[in-house]
Scaffold this active site. Sequence first.
Site, short mmCIF file in Angstrom:
data_model
loop_
_atom_site.label_atom_id
_atom_site.label_comp_id
_atom_site.label_asym_id
_atom_site.label_seq_id
_atom_site.Cartn_x
_atom_site.Cartn_y
_atom_site.Cartn_z
N TYR A 51 -1.39 -0.51 10.31
CA TYR A 51 -1.53 -0.99 8.93
C TYR A 51 -0.32 -0.57 8.10
CZ TYR A 51 -3.42 -1.13 4.15
OH TYR A 51 -3.62 -1.36 2.81
N SER A 59 0.84 -1.20 0.00
CA SER A 59 0.00 0.00 0.00
C SER A 59 0.87 1.25 0.00
CB SER A 59 -0.90 0.01 1.24
OG SER A 59 -1.61 1.23 1.33
#
Length: 260
Positions: A155, A144
């Site tokens: 995350y 990501s």
Amino acid sequence: MSQQRFSNKVVIVTGAAQGIGRGVALRVAREGGKVVMADFSEYVEDVLKEVIDAGGEAITVRTDLEQFEGAEKVVHAALEKYGRVDVLLNIVGGAIWMKPFQEFKPEEVEKEIRRSLFPTLWCCHAVLPSMIAQQSGAIVNVSSVATRGINRIPYSAAKGGVNGLTASLAFEHAHDGIRVNAVATGGTEAPPRKVPRNSAPMSEQDKTWMQEVVDQTVDRTFLKRYGTIDEQVNVITFLASDEASYITGSVVPVGGGDLG
């Protein structure tokens, strides 16, 4: 689509029940691949029906990829059915909470890491013996651009781990004929999730923190928009195919100019 880049190749796709994972599974099947679709959700059976109805070939494996045993189950099923694994596409992951780091409880931090790092780590570990034995293979991990982002630090840390895993695994196993790359996805438009990552209702504060993430995501892109699932699928399947035979150890950002 006339391309048959995955003709007779056995391809594991994790997170195949919805979103980018579903899009990847359908594309690979359309291009001739034998798809092993792994997901914890029963909705993966709906994707299997889509593949079969379109004339493709696939099997499903319902399992928990946050555990090594779950990853072993998927690889075992592929080897038992088809005798080999040519490609592993690790799509499972996604932020559960969006909030400043200090607001995370310790158990929430651990849940984020388990969801967005361990499925990729375990699946790579489980598939390596068979790929080493056949001296060939391609792995694409989904990372990501949120490795530089707000309100999702755990995350971000997990996806930073995916990037490190990708580079080091490519280095370690190039001599085995195994290519390893990652796609760092940007914000991606998708239908509402059938299985939400976080089923708790959002407070007004939660909505504010979420909007901050959306605003930051759009602001950092040159194109000032979210991407589409197909725009992510295009790059994932390219890196998985023989067209990318001289690309390994790379993290390719697909974020409209946001490099993460």
